[in-house]
Structure formats: C-alpha cells, structure tokens
Design a protein around this motif. Structure first.
Motif, PDB file in Angstrom:
ATOM      1  N   ASN A  24      -2.694 -14.091  -4.322  1.00  0.00           N
ATOM      2  CA  ASN A  24      -3.524 -13.511  -3.366  1.00  0.00           C
ATOM      3  C   ASN A  24      -2.719 -12.468  -2.675  1.00  0.00           C
ATOM      4  O   ASN A  24      -2.655 -12.324  -1.268  1.00  0.00           O
ATOM      5  CB  ASN A  24      -3.355 -14.599  -2.255  1.00  0.00           C
ATOM      6  N   ASN A  25      -2.284 -11.291  -3.508  1.00  0.00           N
ATOM      7  CA  ASN A  25      -1.781 -10.092  -2.776  1.00  0.00           C
ATOM      8  C   ASN A  25      -2.903  -9.082  -2.858  1.00  0.00           C
ATOM      9  O   ASN A  25      -3.786  -9.145  -3.861  1.00  0.00           O
ATOM     10  CB  ASN A  25      -0.379  -9.725  -3.531  1.00  0.00           C
ATOM     11  N   THR A  26      -2.655  -8.111  -2.102  1.00  0.00           N
ATOM     12  CA  THR A  26      -3.661  -6.892  -1.802  1.00  0.00           C
ATOM     13  C   THR A  26      -2.672  -5.708  -2.145  1.00  0.00           C
ATOM     14  O   THR A  26      -1.715  -5.617  -1.376  1.00  0.00           O
ATOM     15  CB  THR A  26      -4.256  -6.526  -0.773  1.00  0.00           C
ATOM     16  N   VAL A  27      -3.133  -4.827  -3.422  1.00  0.00           N
ATOM     17  CA  VAL A  27      -1.917  -3.884  -3.618  1.00  0.00           C
ATOM     18  C   VAL A  27      -2.819  -2.651  -3.907  1.00  0.00           C
ATOM     19  O   VAL A  27      -4.230  -2.494  -4.271  1.00  0.00           O
ATOM     20  CB  VAL A  27      -1.351  -4.273  -5.055  1.00  0.00           C
ATOM     21  N   HIS A  28      -2.141  -1.393  -3.901  1.00  0.00           N
ATOM     22  CA  HIS A  28      -2.975  -0.153  -3.974  1.00  0.00           C
ATOM     23  C   HIS A  28      -2.274   1.022  -4.140  1.00  0.00           C
ATOM     24  O   HIS A  28      -1.133   1.091  -3.273  1.00  0.00           O
ATOM     25  CB  HIS A  28      -3.752   0.259  -2.886  1.00  0.00           C
ATOM     26  N   TYR A  29      -2.540   1.871  -4.950  1.00  0.00           N
ATOM     27  CA  TYR A  29      -1.533   3.013  -5.324  1.00  0.00           C
ATOM     28  C   TYR A  29      -2.943   4.170  -5.255  1.00  0.00           C
ATOM     29  O   TYR A  29      -3.696   4.062  -6.191  1.00  0.00           O
ATOM     30  CB  TYR A  29      -0.818   3.003  -6.374  1.00  0.00           C
ATOM     31  N   PRO A  30      -2.761   5.465  -4.692  1.00  0.00           N
ATOM     32  CA  PRO A  30      -3.784   6.274  -4.644  1.00  0.00           C
ATOM     33  C   PRO A  30      -4.292   6.666  -5.722  1.00  0.00           C
ATOM     34  O   PRO A  30      -5.717   6.759  -5.864  1.00  0.00           O
ATOM     35  CB  PRO A  30      -3.386   7.548  -3.805  1.00  0.00           C
ATOM     36  N   ASP A  31      -3.497   7.461  -6.687  1.00  0.00           N
ATOM     37  CA  ASP A  31      -4.186   7.997  -7.935  1.00  0.00           C
ATOM     38  C   ASP A  31      -3.354   7.548  -9.165  1.00  0.00           C
ATOM     39  O   ASP A  31      -3.862   8.384 -10.101  1.00  0.00           O
ATOM     40  CB  ASP A  31      -4.057   9.550  -7.695  1.00  0.00           C
TER      41      ASP A  31
ATOM     42  N   GLY B  37       0.686  -1.287  -0.080  1.00  0.00           N
ATOM     43  CA  GLY B  37      -0.013   0.039  -0.051  1.00  0.00           C
ATOM     44  C   GLY B  37       0.668   0.996   0.015  1.00  0.00           C
ATOM     45  O   GLY B  37       2.104   1.295   0.940  1.00  0.00           O
ATOM     46  N   PHE B  38       0.463   2.290  -0.771  1.00  0.00           N
ATOM     47  CA  PHE B  38       1.072   3.512  -0.819  1.00  0.00           C
ATOM     48  C   PHE B  38       0.145   4.479  -0.270  1.00  0.00           C
ATOM     49  O   PHE B  38      -0.977   4.554  -0.524  1.00  0.00           O
ATOM     50  CB  PHE B  38       1.441   3.907  -2.312  1.00  0.00           C
ATOM     51  N   THR B  39       0.799   5.371   0.570  1.00  0.00           N
ATOM     52  CA  THR B  39      -0.145   6.274   1.418  1.00  0.00           C
ATOM     53  C   THR B  39      -0.218   7.601   0.644  1.00  0.00           C
ATOM     54  O   THR B  39       0.683   7.964  -0.075  1.00  0.00           O
ATOM     55  CB  THR B  39       0.243   6.523   2.839  1.00  0.00           C
TER      56      THR B  39
END
Length: 216
Positions: free
Chosen positions: A108-115, A80-82
């Motif tokens: 089975n990974n959870t990933v995220h970048y805000p924009d 995760g990126f804040t």
C-alpha cells in the motif's frame, strides 16, 4: 530516509519520503553478536512468562532467530522524487542487504521517480542483486502499491506536504501529520508568550506557509 540496522518488529508507516535515495535501508549487521549472555539475562527475568508475555507477547519468540531483521513493515508511505533533485539522485527505492524476505512486509505504498524506473538494491542472500519495480512486485512485495506522482505543496521551499485537493491519494488511507498544530503553544507554565524572537538561534526564524491546500 529510514535505516533499520539489523532490528526487528519495526513498523514504518504513513510517512512522506521526499528525494530520499533510498527511502528505506535494512541490513543484517548482528549475526556475530554474542547473543548467549543476552539470552541468559532474559532467562533470568523469565521473559517468556507474565507479566512480560502479557505486555509484550512478541518477546516470547525474540530469541528464536536472534539478530535477524525480521517482522519489519513498510506500508502506506509516499516516496516521491522531485524534478528539482532527482537528477542528482539514483532512482533507488529500497536498499535491503540481508533483509528477511519471509517476514518483511511492503504494501500500500505510493512511489514515483520522474524519468527513470525505480530500483531495489541489495536483494538476495549475496546482497548484490538489483531488481526493477516490476521484478520486485513479481516476487510478491509491495502488494497494492502503485506508481503515481505525488503533488507536493511547495517542493521549491522544501515543503513536502501533499496537496490532497489535487490528488486523490487520501483514498489510500494516508493520514497527514497535523504540521500546522505542531510546535510551541501557550501554556500557564511557559515563561513568556509569545516566545521572544531573540531566543531563537540564527537562521531559525519560522517560515510561513498556507495550510489551506494541505487539508483533505
């Protein structure tokens, strides 16, 4: 986050990667290593037979593709990126120049970048191709992985435990490390208890967090 420098048979699982660009780097840095002397040393101990083959069965095939970063696994991780640091970082999830696409597992990974859309760098034999997340999954990687924003407990203070009460991420079989139990503890062999504060280095005083929100 994690660098696998040409290694094989590494498992990276159940980790939280916060503001890591990339979270994982794999390269192939050993193709010109003189493997023949090493193979001779392994042969000298008969490494493909007991007791080695019983205790370390994967060792029997170790020299089939020496130096190739094979059989690595990246699964059940949270990347995760804040909003705090994302503007300073590239949205790079993995950097994989020379990784072994046939045997490396991502799932089975959870990933995220805000924009911004996440990217995978260094894919392919020439190590220059960049893939989008959709293109990466279309090649068969990160099966059952998802894009979802993790809820960190207190990212402003660099405390990146997951707030499970707000996020059903526990359904992904993610097991949080018992951070609140890690550290010094009372023992009959300890010289003093509690530990004297003057034994700490400057700036190393512990910070206090509430752990109630960390519990699943």
């Amino acid at each position: 986050g994690v660098t696998i420098g040409g290694g094989l048979d590494n498992t990276v699982e159940n980790n939280i990667f916060a503001d890591c660009s990339p979270a994982l780097h794999i390269d192939n840095r050993w193709p010109d290593f003189p493997w023949t002397p090493l193979k001779a040393k392994l042969d000298a101990v008969n490494y493909s037979h007991p007791p080695y083959s019983n205790r370390y069965p994967a060792l029997a095939n170790y020299m089939e593709k020496p130096g190739k970063p094979a059989n690595n696994r990246f699964e059940r991780n949270v990347v995760g990126f804040t909003e705090i640091h994302a503007p300073l970082l590239e949205p790079v999830l993995y950097d994989l120049p020379g990784f072994d696409g046939e045997t490396t597992v991502f799932k089975n990974n959870t990933v995220h970048y805000p924009d911004k859309p996440l990217q995978v760098h260094g894919y392919g034999e020439d190590s220059t191709e960049t893939l989008t997340w959709d293109s990466w999954q279309a090649k068969g990687y990160d099966a059952n992985s998802r894009i979802k924003k993790p809820v960190f407990l207190n990212p402003e203070l660099d405390f990146f435990a997951l707030r499970f009460k707000d996020d059903p991420i526990k359904e992904w079989d993610f097991q949080p490390l018992p951070i609140h139990t890690i550290g010094l503890y009372k023992d009959e062999f300890r010289a003093s208890w509690p530990v004297a504060k003057d034994a700490r280095r400057d700036g190393m005083e512990p910070r206090t967090f509430s752990i109630s929100a960390v519990q699943p």
